[in-house]
Scaffold this active site. Structure first.
Site, PDB file in Angstrom:
ATOM      1  N   ARG A 293      11.357  -1.419  11.096  1.00  0.00           N
ATOM      2  CA  ARG A 293      10.250  -0.971  11.947  1.00  0.00           C
ATOM      3  C   ARG A 293      10.097  -1.906  13.147  1.00  0.00           C
ATOM      4  O   ARG A 293      10.273  -3.110  13.012  1.00  0.00           O
ATOM      5  CB  ARG A 293       8.947  -0.967  11.128  1.00  0.00           C
ATOM      6  CG  ARG A 293       8.518   0.412  10.717  1.00  0.00           C
ATOM      7  CD  ARG A 293       7.402   0.406   9.721  1.00  0.00           C
ATOM      8  NE  ARG A 293       6.189  -0.286  10.140  1.00  0.00           N
ATOM      9  CZ  ARG A 293       5.047  -0.271   9.453  1.00  0.00           C
ATOM     10  NH1 ARG A 293       4.974   0.415   8.319  1.00  0.00           N
ATOM     11  NH2 ARG A 293       3.985  -0.914   9.871  1.00  0.00           N
TER      12      ARG A 293
ATOM     13  N   ARG B  56      -0.632  -8.585  13.705  1.00  0.00           N
ATOM     14  CA  ARG B  56      -1.151  -7.635  12.703  1.00  0.00           C
ATOM     15  C   ARG B  56      -1.998  -8.360  11.652  1.00  0.00           C
ATOM     16  O   ARG B  56      -3.035  -7.857  11.223  1.00  0.00           O
ATOM     17  CB  ARG B  56       0.021  -6.891  12.031  1.00  0.00           C
ATOM     18  CG  ARG B  56       0.676  -5.886  12.971  1.00  0.00           C
ATOM     19  CD  ARG B  56       2.044  -5.474  12.492  1.00  0.00           C
ATOM     20  NE  ARG B  56       2.036  -4.794  11.219  1.00  0.00           N
ATOM     21  CZ  ARG B  56       3.103  -4.678  10.436  1.00  0.00           C
ATOM     22  NH1 ARG B  56       4.265  -5.205  10.788  1.00  0.00           N
ATOM     23  NH2 ARG B  56       3.017  -4.024   9.300  1.00  0.00           N
TER      24      ARG B  56
ATOM     25  N   LYS C  47       0.838  -1.214   0.000  1.00  0.00           N
ATOM     26  CA  LYS C  47       0.000   0.000   0.000  1.00  0.00           C
ATOM     27  C   LYS C  47       0.870   1.259   0.000  1.00  0.00           C
ATOM     28  O   LYS C  47       0.685   2.160  -0.811  1.00  0.00           O
ATOM     29  CB  LYS C  47      -0.938   0.016   1.227  1.00  0.00           C
ATOM     30  CG  LYS C  47      -1.857  -1.185   1.331  1.00  0.00           C
ATOM     31  CD  LYS C  47      -2.788  -1.097   2.518  1.00  0.00           C
ATOM     32  CE  LYS C  47      -2.111  -1.114   3.877  1.00  0.00           C
ATOM     33  NZ  LYS C  47      -1.417  -2.383   4.212  1.00  0.00           N
TER      34      LYS C  47
ATOM     35  N   ARG D 234      11.681  -5.798   5.256  1.00  0.00           N
ATOM     36  CA  ARG D 234      11.500  -4.367   4.933  1.00  0.00           C
ATOM     37  C   ARG D 234      12.490  -3.502   5.714  1.00  0.00           C
ATOM     38  O   ARG D 234      12.701  -3.668   6.890  1.00  0.00           O
ATOM     39  CB  ARG D 234      10.082  -3.930   5.279  1.00  0.00           C
ATOM     40  CG  ARG D 234       9.905  -2.413   5.134  1.00  0.00           C
ATOM     41  CD  ARG D 234       8.472  -1.996   5.154  1.00  0.00           C
ATOM     42  NE  ARG D 234       7.742  -2.459   6.307  1.00  0.00           N
ATOM     43  CZ  ARG D 234       6.419  -2.310   6.431  1.00  0.00           C
ATOM     44  NH1 ARG D 234       5.711  -1.729   5.495  1.00  0.00           N
ATOM     45  NH2 ARG D 234       5.808  -2.761   7.507  1.00  0.00           N
TER      46      ARG D 234
HETATM   47  P1  AP5 Z   1       4.837  -1.649   1.927  1.00  0.00           P
HETATM   48  O1  AP5 Z   1       4.498  -0.843   0.737  1.00  0.00           O
HETATM   49  O2  AP5 Z   1       5.571  -0.963   3.035  1.00  0.00           O
HETATM   50  O3  AP5 Z   1       3.509  -2.387   2.486  1.00  0.00           O
HETATM   51  P2  AP5 Z   1       2.236  -1.805   3.221  1.00  0.00           P
HETATM   52  O4  AP5 Z   1       1.040  -2.476   2.622  1.00  0.00           O
HETATM   53  O5  AP5 Z   1       2.247  -0.313   3.234  1.00  0.00           O
HETATM   54  O6  AP5 Z   1       2.486  -2.425   4.647  1.00  0.00           O
HETATM   55  P3  AP5 Z   1       2.459  -1.792   6.113  1.00  0.00           P
HETATM   56  O7  AP5 Z   1       3.168  -2.791   6.984  1.00  0.00           O
HETATM   57  O8  AP5 Z   1       2.969  -0.395   6.162  1.00  0.00           O
HETATM   58  O9  AP5 Z   1       0.950  -1.829   6.394  1.00  0.00           O
HETATM   59  P4  AP5 Z   1       0.287  -1.897   7.718  1.00  0.00           P
HETATM   60  O10 AP5 Z   1      -1.089  -1.713   7.254  1.00  0.00           O
HETATM   61  O11 AP5 Z   1       0.516  -3.081   8.567  1.00  0.00           O
HETATM   62  O12 AP5 Z   1       1.011  -0.762   8.589  1.00  0.00           O
HETATM   63  P5  AP5 Z   1       0.622   0.742   8.927  1.00  0.00           P
HETATM   64  O13 AP5 Z   1       1.862   1.517   8.927  1.00  0.00           O
HETATM   65  O14 AP5 Z   1      -0.531   1.188   8.109  1.00  0.00           O
HETATM   66  O15 AP5 Z   1       5.667  -2.937   1.444  1.00  0.00           O
HETATM   67  C1  AP5 Z   1       6.134  -3.912   2.385  1.00  0.00           C
HETATM   68  C2  AP5 Z   1       7.441  -4.563   1.862  1.00  0.00           C
HETATM   69  O16 AP5 Z   1       7.159  -5.285   0.670  1.00  0.00           O
HETATM   70  C3  AP5 Z   1       8.557  -3.563   1.495  1.00  0.00           C
HETATM   71  O17 AP5 Z   1       9.800  -4.105   1.822  1.00  0.00           O
HETATM   72  C4  AP5 Z   1       8.414  -3.396  -0.031  1.00  0.00           C
HETATM   73  O18 AP5 Z   1       9.643  -3.058  -0.629  1.00  0.00           O
HETATM   74  C5  AP5 Z   1       7.942  -4.794  -0.428  1.00  0.00           C
HETATM   75  N1  AP5 Z   1       7.063  -4.793  -1.606  1.00  0.00           N
HETATM   76  C6  AP5 Z   1       6.026  -3.938  -1.870  1.00  0.00           C
HETATM   77  N2  AP5 Z   1       5.432  -4.256  -3.044  1.00  0.00           N
HETATM   78  C7  AP5 Z   1       6.106  -5.358  -3.524  1.00  0.00           C
HETATM   79  C8  AP5 Z   1       5.962  -6.152  -4.711  1.00  0.00           C
HETATM   80  N3  AP5 Z   1       5.012  -5.905  -5.629  1.00  0.00           N
HETATM   81  N4  AP5 Z   1       6.819  -7.198  -4.864  1.00  0.00           N
HETATM   82  C9  AP5 Z   1       7.786  -7.469  -3.948  1.00  0.00           C
HETATM   83  N5  AP5 Z   1       7.977  -6.734  -2.820  1.00  0.00           N
HETATM   84  C10 AP5 Z   1       7.148  -5.692  -2.606  1.00  0.00           C
HETATM   85  O19 AP5 Z   1       0.060   0.574  10.416  1.00  0.00           O
HETATM   86  C11 AP5 Z   1       0.922   0.288  11.497  1.00  0.00           C
HETATM   87  C12 AP5 Z   1       0.117   0.256  12.792  1.00  0.00           C
HETATM   88  O20 AP5 Z   1      -0.524   1.545  13.022  1.00  0.00           O
HETATM   89  C13 AP5 Z   1      -1.039  -0.750  12.845  1.00  0.00           C
HETATM   90  O21 AP5 Z   1      -0.592  -2.043  13.214  1.00  0.00           O
HETATM   91  C14 AP5 Z   1      -1.930  -0.111  13.922  1.00  0.00           C
HETATM   92  O22 AP5 Z   1      -1.407  -0.328  15.210  1.00  0.00           O
HETATM   93  C15 AP5 Z   1      -1.807   1.379  13.618  1.00  0.00           C
HETATM   94  N6  AP5 Z   1      -2.830   1.847  12.666  1.00  0.00           N
HETATM   95  C16 AP5 Z   1      -2.611   2.373  11.418  1.00  0.00           C
HETATM   96  N7  AP5 Z   1      -3.774   2.706  10.829  1.00  0.00           N
HETATM   97  C17 AP5 Z   1      -4.759   2.387  11.720  1.00  0.00           C
HETATM   98  C18 AP5 Z   1      -6.178   2.458  11.682  1.00  0.00           C
HETATM   99  N8  AP5 Z   1      -6.834   2.931  10.603  1.00  0.00           N
HETATM  100  N9  AP5 Z   1      -6.875   2.045  12.770  1.00  0.00           N
HETATM  101  C19 AP5 Z   1      -6.254   1.577  13.866  1.00  0.00           C
HETATM  102  N10 AP5 Z   1      -4.896   1.449  13.965  1.00  0.00           N
HETATM  103  C20 AP5 Z   1      -4.168   1.844  12.898  1.00  0.00           C
END
Ligand code: AP5
Length: 206
Positions: free
Chosen positions: A153, A164, A13, A122
């Protein structure tokens, strides 16, 4: 355009949002990034959110919705937004509909077995905030773009990743049905090369 990226942790994402938000000319709003910044700056929201992020659990809806409501009221959201990581519960989706309803929701679909290696590998640059996979780094401590130091992270540890993923399946996956019912859901295969996923997202928005 008002757009949401849905998908499990590690679906890509954040990676795709950078290019797609630039292409559409709307701000990329990541609730995860907002929480991490609040934790770094020790704001009241950050102090409240820290225990949830460390555990891999969702921050309570009341805190998250208030933070997003304030962000969406800012001037740069007048022409739309790209929300990455919000909504994550049906109650958040209902709240968003009353604040500023999305036009489309892109679900980036990646099977669970791919996600663990993406997340444990990552690395993020502390200087330019670029995201990389460790397998693509010539020097595993240095950003290939700006030379900054890269870090892992806190929540990218196997035990926290499991929590998660459980939170995603139990609390966020029901949003697929919610947006399908509203006729706003588009699905993209995220288990592909980065460029192909990017092209598929743009194609589904046309
Ligand atoms: P990346 O693009 O970083 O993936 P992502 O989908 O953004 O994953 P996140 O871990 O950031 O999502 P998340 O939803 O768990 O975390 P968030 O920060 O929102 O890619 C990941 C890896 O894969 C990278 O190494 C990249 O290079 C690789 N990659 C990408 N595309 C690829 C491809 N096509 N092929 C190969 N490799 C690839 O949330 C963190 C925390 O915040 C949550 O756990 C929660 O505690 C809190 N939080 C956030 N939002 C909310 C909410 N709305 N409500 C409640 N709590 C929340």
């Amino acid at each position: 355009m008002k757009l949401i990226f849905l998908g499990p942790p590690g679906a890509g994402k954040g990676t795709q949002a950078a290019g797609v938000s630039a292409h559409l000319g709307v701000p990329h709003i990541s609730t995860g990034d907002m929480f991490r910044s609040a934790i770094k700056n020790q704001t009241p929201t950050g102090i409240e959110a820290k225990k949830y992020l460390d555990a891999g659990e969702l921050v309570p809806d009341s805190v998250t919705i208030a933070m997003v409501r304030e962000r969406l009221s800012m001037d740069d959201c007048r022409n739309g937004y790209l929300l990455d990581g919000f909504p994550r519960t049906v109650d958040q989706a209902i709240a968003l509909d009353s604040i500023s309803a999305p036009d489309a929701v892109v679900d980036i679909d990646v099977p669970d077995e791919r996600l663990l290696s993406r997340l444990t590998g990552r690395r993020i640059c502390g200087k330019c905030q670029g995201t990389f996979h460790i397998s693509k780094l010539a020097d595993e401590r240095t950003c290939p773009v700006c030379g900054g130091e890269v870090y892992q992270r806190n929540d990218d540890k196997p035990e926290t990743i499991a929590t998660r993923l459980k939170a995603y399946h139990e609390q966020t996956e029901p949003l697929i049905g919610y947006y399908k019912g509203l006729g706003k859901l588009r699905r993209v295969n995220g288990d592909n090369q980065l460029e192909d996923v990017f092209k598929a997202i743009l194609a589904t928005l046309e």
